[in-house]
Motif scaffolding. Sequence first.
Motif, PDB file in Angstrom:
ATOM      1  N   VAL A  57       0.888  -1.171   0.000  1.00 29.85           N
ATOM      2  CA  VAL A  57       0.000   0.000   0.000  1.00 29.85           C
ATOM      3  C   VAL A  57       0.924   1.219   0.000  1.00 29.85           C
ATOM      4  O   VAL A  57       1.588   1.510   1.002  1.00 29.85           O
ATOM      5  CB  VAL A  57      -0.933   0.015   1.231  1.00 29.85           C
ATOM      6  N   LEU A 101       1.471   5.045  -0.056  1.00 26.87           N
ATOM      7  CA  LEU A 101       0.745   6.295   0.223  1.00 26.87           C
ATOM      8  C   LEU A 101       0.852   7.268  -0.949  1.00 26.87           C
ATOM      9  O   LEU A 101      -0.050   8.083  -1.159  1.00 26.87           O
ATOM     10  CB  LEU A 101       1.268   6.953   1.498  1.00 26.87           C
ATOM     11  N   ASP A 142       0.451   6.583  -3.970  1.00 23.54           N
ATOM     12  CA  ASP A 142      -0.636   6.288  -4.919  1.00 23.54           C
ATOM     13  C   ASP A 142      -1.956   6.905  -4.468  1.00 23.54           C
ATOM     14  O   ASP A 142      -2.841   7.151  -5.279  1.00 23.54           O
ATOM     15  CB  ASP A 142      -0.862   4.770  -5.028  1.00 23.54           C
ATOM     16  N   HIS A 143      -2.114   7.095  -3.174  1.00 18.96           N
ATOM     17  CA  HIS A 143      -3.399   7.593  -2.664  1.00 18.96           C
ATOM     18  C   HIS A 143      -3.480   9.117  -2.647  1.00 18.96           C
ATOM     19  O   HIS A 143      -4.561   9.683  -2.678  1.00 18.96           O
ATOM     20  CB  HIS A 143      -3.679   7.014  -1.277  1.00 18.96           C
ATOM     21  N   LEU A 195      -3.403  11.508  -0.541  1.00 19.69           N
ATOM     22  CA  LEU A 195      -4.399  12.123   0.353  1.00 19.69           C
ATOM     23  C   LEU A 195      -4.002  13.564   0.647  1.00 19.69           C
ATOM     24  O   LEU A 195      -2.855  13.822   1.002  1.00 19.69           O
ATOM     25  CB  LEU A 195      -4.447  11.339   1.676  1.00 19.69           C
ATOM     26  N   HIS A 203     -11.938  10.693  -1.607  1.00 13.54           N
ATOM     27  CA  HIS A 203     -10.596  10.146  -1.319  1.00 13.54           C
ATOM     28  C   HIS A 203     -10.583   9.458   0.049  1.00 13.54           C
ATOM     29  O   HIS A 203      -9.875   8.480   0.248  1.00 13.54           O
ATOM     30  CB  HIS A 203      -9.505  11.215  -1.437  1.00 13.54           C
ATOM     31  N   ALA A 220     -12.325   6.052  -0.435  1.00 11.89           N
ATOM     32  CA  ALA A 220     -11.444   5.110  -1.144  1.00 11.89           C
ATOM     33  C   ALA A 220     -10.358   4.579  -0.193  1.00 11.89           C
ATOM     34  O   ALA A 220     -10.050   3.385  -0.176  1.00 11.89           O
ATOM     35  CB  ALA A 220     -10.799   5.799  -2.341  1.00 11.89           C
ATOM     36  N   TRP A 221      -9.803   5.471   0.624  1.00 15.76           N
ATOM     37  CA  TRP A 221      -8.765   5.073   1.586  1.00 15.76           C
ATOM     38  C   TRP A 221      -9.350   4.128   2.642  1.00 15.76           C
ATOM     39  O   TRP A 221      -8.743   3.116   3.019  1.00 15.76           O
ATOM     40  CB  TRP A 221      -8.158   6.329   2.203  1.00 15.76           C
ATOM     41  N   ARG A 240      -9.817   0.667   1.191  1.00 15.82           N
ATOM     42  CA  ARG A 240      -8.528  -0.026   1.019  1.00 15.82           C
ATOM     43  C   ARG A 240      -8.051  -0.606   2.345  1.00 15.82           C
ATOM     44  O   ARG A 240      -7.707  -1.771   2.445  1.00 15.82           O
ATOM     45  CB  ARG A 240      -7.505   0.974   0.465  1.00 15.82           C
ATOM     46  N   ALA A 285      -2.218   9.924   6.902  1.00 18.81           N
ATOM     47  CA  ALA A 285      -2.971   8.742   6.424  1.00 18.81           C
ATOM     48  C   ALA A 285      -3.575   7.977   7.598  1.00 18.81           C
ATOM     49  O   ALA A 285      -4.689   7.441   7.488  1.00 18.81           O
ATOM     50  CB  ALA A 285      -2.043   7.843   5.619  1.00 18.81           C
TER      51      ALA A 285
END
Length: 191
Positions: free
Chosen positions: A41, A43, A45-46, A48, A66, A69-70, A73, A98
């Motif tokens: 995972v 971060l 890519d996310h 935030l 967002h 989606a987080w 995941r 995060a």
Amino acid sequence: MERMKIAVVMGSTRPGRLADAVAGWLMEQLTRREDAEYEIVDLADHALPLLDEPMPAIMGEYRNPHTRAWSERVAGFDAFVFVTPEYNRSIPAALKNALDYLYAEWGDKAAGIVSYGADAGGARAAEHLRQILGELRVADVRSTVAFNKYVDFDAEHRFAPAPYRSDELHLMLDQLVSWAAALRATRAVAR
Ligand SMILES: Cc1cc2nc3c(=O)[nH]c(=O)nc-3n(C[C@H](O)[C@H](O)[C@H](O)COP(=O)(O)O)c2cc1C
């Protein structure tokens, strides 16, 4: 029973980060294990933004796509391996952000920590992370792996960990998988 899913959370988002080398080695080691499915995972890519939810995560009322989606995941994992560098004696802001975004998705799950840093193997970041995980009801296991930038990397910043690091990692993962299984049962009762 469904196979356990364990996330390898990359705590650094910096361009040129050493996190890629550490996580790459980790994933190579993880192919030797059949006790869970391990997944990166990242971060980065996310992407935030700095926490922009009006309600605290403990309320579980997410407004932004967002965040949802987080949440989705993170909710899918039974346990986490946090790969964190030390930034100013703590974890990177991206990782703290995060973590702050969610609450229930972390809770009653297990975590292991792989840290790295310039002079103390990222130990201060790892200890700080333990404090944060306590608040999020995450059970962090005793054993850790702590890499030193000037010992475990060569002069060109290529990752070159000593063979005993692999033993340290698998000891930590044995503890992690054991607690992850126990907490799966806890979550089944609690929900
Ligand atoms: C903002 C910042 C602060 C740092 N603070 C510390 C520190 O307090 N202690 C330490 O041992 N290393 C510190 N370092 C060194 C990092 O741990 C080291 O450069 C590591 O490679 C950073 O991880 P990354 O390359 O994956 O981003 C710091 C690095 C950065 C960028």
